[in-house]
Design an enzyme around this catalytic site. Structure first.
Site, PDB file in Angstrom:
ATOM      1  N   ASP A 210       7.144   9.265  -0.402  1.00  0.00           N
ATOM      2  CA  ASP A 210       7.320   8.259  -1.445  1.00  0.00           C
ATOM      3  C   ASP A 210       8.663   7.647  -1.089  1.00  0.00           C
ATOM      4  O   ASP A 210       9.706   8.267  -1.297  1.00  0.00           O
ATOM      5  CB  ASP A 210       7.374   8.925  -2.824  1.00  0.00           C
ATOM      6  CG  ASP A 210       7.571   7.894  -3.920  1.00  0.00           C
ATOM      7  OD1 ASP A 210       8.339   6.943  -3.709  1.00  0.00           O
ATOM      8  OD2 ASP A 210       6.954   8.052  -4.991  1.00  0.00           O
ATOM      9  N   HIS A 211       8.654   6.450  -0.504  1.00  0.00           N
ATOM     10  CA  HIS A 211       9.894   5.972   0.123  1.00  0.00           C
ATOM     11  C   HIS A 211      11.035   5.811  -0.890  1.00  0.00           C
ATOM     12  O   HIS A 211      12.192   5.805  -0.519  1.00  0.00           O
ATOM     13  CB  HIS A 211       9.646   4.705   0.945  1.00  0.00           C
ATOM     14  CG  HIS A 211       9.540   3.453   0.135  1.00  0.00           C
ATOM     15  ND1 HIS A 211       8.418   3.095  -0.538  1.00  0.00           N
ATOM     16  CD2 HIS A 211      10.448   2.482  -0.123  1.00  0.00           C
ATOM     17  CE1 HIS A 211       8.620   1.948  -1.164  1.00  0.00           C
ATOM     18  NE2 HIS A 211       9.857   1.555  -0.935  1.00  0.00           N
ATOM     19  N   HIS A 273       6.593   5.798  -7.504  1.00  0.00           N
ATOM     20  CA  HIS A 273       8.023   5.487  -7.521  1.00  0.00           C
ATOM     21  C   HIS A 273       8.664   5.656  -8.908  1.00  0.00           C
ATOM     22  O   HIS A 273       9.670   6.338  -9.058  1.00  0.00           O
ATOM     23  CB  HIS A 273       8.267   4.051  -7.051  1.00  0.00           C
ATOM     24  CG  HIS A 273       7.615   3.715  -5.730  1.00  0.00           C
ATOM     25  ND1 HIS A 273       7.416   4.637  -4.739  1.00  0.00           N
ATOM     26  CD2 HIS A 273       7.142   2.538  -5.241  1.00  0.00           C
ATOM     27  CE1 HIS A 273       6.847   4.038  -3.691  1.00  0.00           C
ATOM     28  NE2 HIS A 273       6.665   2.785  -3.985  1.00  0.00           N
ATOM     29  N   LYS A 363       5.295  -7.868 -10.241  1.00  0.00           N
ATOM     30  CA  LYS A 363       5.527  -8.780  -9.120  1.00  0.00           C
ATOM     31  C   LYS A 363       5.758 -10.187  -9.677  1.00  0.00           C
ATOM     32  O   LYS A 363       5.393 -10.475 -10.801  1.00  0.00           O
ATOM     33  CB  LYS A 363       4.309  -8.792  -8.198  1.00  0.00           C
ATOM     34  CG  LYS A 363       4.068  -7.413  -7.550  1.00  0.00           C
ATOM     35  CD  LYS A 363       3.710  -7.541  -6.099  1.00  0.00           C
ATOM     36  CE  LYS A 363       3.490  -6.196  -5.432  1.00  0.00           C
ATOM     37  NZ  LYS A 363       4.630  -5.772  -4.617  1.00  0.00           N
TER      38      LYS A 363
HETATM   39  C1  BG6 Z   1       5.539  -0.198  -2.118  1.00  0.00           C
HETATM   40  C2  BG6 Z   1       4.508  -1.029  -2.822  1.00  0.00           C
HETATM   41  O1  BG6 Z   1       5.264   1.163  -2.275  1.00  0.00           O
HETATM   42  O2  BG6 Z   1       6.815  -0.478  -2.663  1.00  0.00           O
HETATM   43  C3  BG6 Z   1       4.845  -2.506  -2.722  1.00  0.00           C
HETATM   44  O3  BG6 Z   1       3.240  -0.779  -2.252  1.00  0.00           O
HETATM   45  C4  BG6 Z   1       6.244  -2.769  -3.202  1.00  0.00           C
HETATM   46  O4  BG6 Z   1       3.916  -3.279  -3.456  1.00  0.00           O
HETATM   47  C5  BG6 Z   1       7.223  -1.819  -2.527  1.00  0.00           C
HETATM   48  O5  BG6 Z   1       6.566  -4.120  -2.924  1.00  0.00           O
HETATM   49  C6  BG6 Z   1       8.597  -1.955  -3.139  1.00  0.00           C
HETATM   50  O6  BG6 Z   1       9.476  -1.199  -2.380  1.00  0.00           O
HETATM   51  P1  BG6 Z   1      10.973  -1.615  -2.262  1.00  0.00           P
HETATM   52  O7  BG6 Z   1      11.603  -0.569  -1.428  1.00  0.00           O
HETATM   53  O8  BG6 Z   1      11.020  -2.979  -1.675  1.00  0.00           O
HETATM   54  O9  BG6 Z   1      11.463  -1.631  -3.688  1.00  0.00           O
END
Ligand code: BG6
Length: 517
Positions: A210-211, A273, A363
């Site tokens: 989960d980045h 997230h 979004k």
């Molecule tokens: C991803 C989603 O996990 O996270 C995207 O699939 C989203 O839709 C993105 O834009 C947002 O990540 P960050 O790091 O740009 O906040």
């Protein structure tokens, strides 16, 4: 009285001292990336590996082996990756020498994931790499592919003796698998996916990315909470009125319309997230920073989320779609997929009883802003003069800015200089860029290196993923069952639909203005 907010900075010193954790360099290994010519690899993985090479953080030796359908030669692929890394790297221009060192460690096996010969070739290549470069049989398989490719890849890896399953911690040579979200579409599919992967790897070998957890500012939530004794006594229902967590994006669905239309904001951002961020803010202190101690506490929070189902969904959750979404490429003209959600979440624990957590994500909103705002309770009695003047005094707010302008700010009341008793709201602000004078690394850098070290703290654990789906699935079901109600629309570039304002106004609160500094 003055209601003009003013801002001032604080001097922040990086106090010299030993780092809390002194991580050893990871052992040599081969990182195999399935989906080597995909978007994730180009935009995130290769730039992250290149930065780690520049910083000297990669294991030595390391081999990166791409697997994909691409028919190009390895040199052509290296050239393309160099170009995309130049485009997506956070450090520009590209450091040619570091790139060449990285490129020399990059190899490629062409073939489809169903193709036996691709695995035979991969096996041979890895054996050669072990012999010539000394990667000692250590393997990490990164499945940078849609989840429907997981079964065939895992099955083939096992069949070709490329995958070993072991529950022994620290077993060598090591074998690990990294998988990317989405971890399922609902509770049942997440359980099925977990079951499938568990057939091939022990939980200790599975790294679910989960980045958000790799973001410096998200990691700092725990350091901030548990590295300072002054906040913890206030971090509960006695002093906190409510918590707001927002992930606002200014971009739309870009080129991912087809994927997004079957996903929607709740699955895309909230299940993973935002619930992870909520858990880090709400969890009890862990016994230690060891992976399972931290993850145990997070899972307790997921288990404490008060379920929202049936009719409660319409009173506690607002969904909406940005105007023009249905005309995006790959999106159905009759789509009911929400691109925005606002919700009130309760955490049933002693610490948080009665404190709402308001979550908001969407979004095409006014601006990109991901942050947590801890709204403290108002003062019980105002001493500064007339009632209407006292209303100017706003409750203190502590904001953890995850991105952009990464940092922390505290809004509080202060005396306006002068011979009158006049007070105003001021903002004390810390930004990482100024405080630490070094760029913030990308989430994938930290996550890749942690996986190489075998540290799973920042990865989602099976029970956590399933508990999060247990909370989210009834909301999705209620939405699916209600296919008559019109989905509210909001203007692109706005703060979202008015229904979301009404949701929070019922509790006499309001969302933080997305345009506010
Ligand atoms: C991803 C989603 O996990 O996270 C995207 O699939 C989203 O839709 C993105 O834009 C947002 O990540 P960050 O790091 O740009 O906040």
């Amino acid at each position: 009285m003055s209601d003009a907010s003013s801002t001032f900075g604080v001097e922040v010193r990086d106090i010299p001292g030993l780092p809390i954790t002194n991580e050893p360099k990871a052992d040599p290994c081969a990182l195999v990336i399935f989906g080597a010519s995909g978007d994730l690899t180009r935009r995130k993985l290769i730039p992250a590996l290149y930065h780690l090479m520049v910083d000297g953080s990669l294991p030595d030796p390391i081999a990166v082996v791409g697997v994909g359908r691409d028919k190009s030669s390895v040199d052509e692929l290296r050239a393309r990756l160099r170009e995309s890394t130049g485009q997506f790297s956070r450090r520009r221009p590209l450091d040619g020498q570091a790139w060449d060192r990285f490129a020399a460690s990059f190899d490629f096996v062409s073939g489809s994931f169903e193709d036996d010969s691709a695995y035979l070739a991969l096996r041979e290549r890895l054996a050669l790499i072990d012999r010539t470069r000394g990667t000692r049989g250590n393997r990490i398989y990164y499945l940078a592919t849609p989840p429907d490719a997981f079964p065939v890849i895992l099955q083939n890896l096992r069949q070709h003796a490329l995958l070993t399953k072991t529950s022994a911690p620290g077993a060598t040579p090591f074998c690990r698998v990294i998988i990317e979200k989405p971890f399922g579409r609902d509770l049942a599919s997440a359980q099925a996916l977990n079951e499938l992967v568990a057939n091939y790897q022990d939980e200790g070998q599975i790294f679910r990315i989960d980045h958000y957890l790799g973001k410096e500012t998200v990691q700092n939530i725990l350091v901030f909470r548990f590295g300072n004794s002054i906040f913890e006594p206030l971090w509960n229902r006695k002093y906190i009125d409510h918590v707001e967590i927002v992930a606002a994006e200014s971009i739309g669905v870009e080129k991912r319309g087809r994927f997004y239309d079957t996903t929607g904001v709740l699955r895309d951002i909230v299940q993973n997230h935002l619930l992870q961020v909520l858990a880090l803010c709400a969890m009890e202190p862990p016994t230690s920073f060891a992976a399972d101690d931290v993850r145990d506490q997070k899972v307790r929070i997921f288990r404490s989320l008060r379920p929202i189902s049936g009719e409660d969904v319409s009173t506690q959750v607002v969904r909406a779609q940005y105007r023009g979404y249905r005309q995006e490429d790959g999106v159905s003209p009759r789509s009911r997929t929400p691109t925005y959600v606002a919700m009130k979440v309760m955490v049933d624990t002693w610490r948080w009883q009665g404190v709402p957590f308001y979550l908001r994500a969407g979004k095409r909103l006014a601006r990109q802003r991901t942050e947590v705002s801890i709204h403290f309770q108002p003062i019980p009695h105002c001493l500064f003069g007339r009632d209407e003047a006292c209303q100017v005094v706003q409750p203190s707010v502590l904001t953890l800015r995850i991105q952009p302008q990464e940092g922390i700010s505290l809004r509080f009341v202060a005396k306006v200089p002068g011979d009158q008793l006049s007070v105003g709201n001021v903002l004390m602000n810390m930004t990482y860029a100024e405080a630490f004078k070094k760029p913030i690394s990308e989430a994938y850098e930290r996550l890749l290196i942690d996986c190489m070290r075998g540290d799973a703290t920042l990865f989602a654990r099976r029970d956590g993923v399933e508990q999060a789906w247990k909370f989210i699935t009834p909301i999705l079901e209620a939405w699916d069952a209600d296919n008559g109600t019109e989905i509210p629309q909001y203007e692109g570039g706005s703060a979202g639909p008015k229904e979301a304002d009404e949701l929070i106004a019922k509790d006499r609160c309001r969302w933080t203005d997305l345009g506010e500094g």
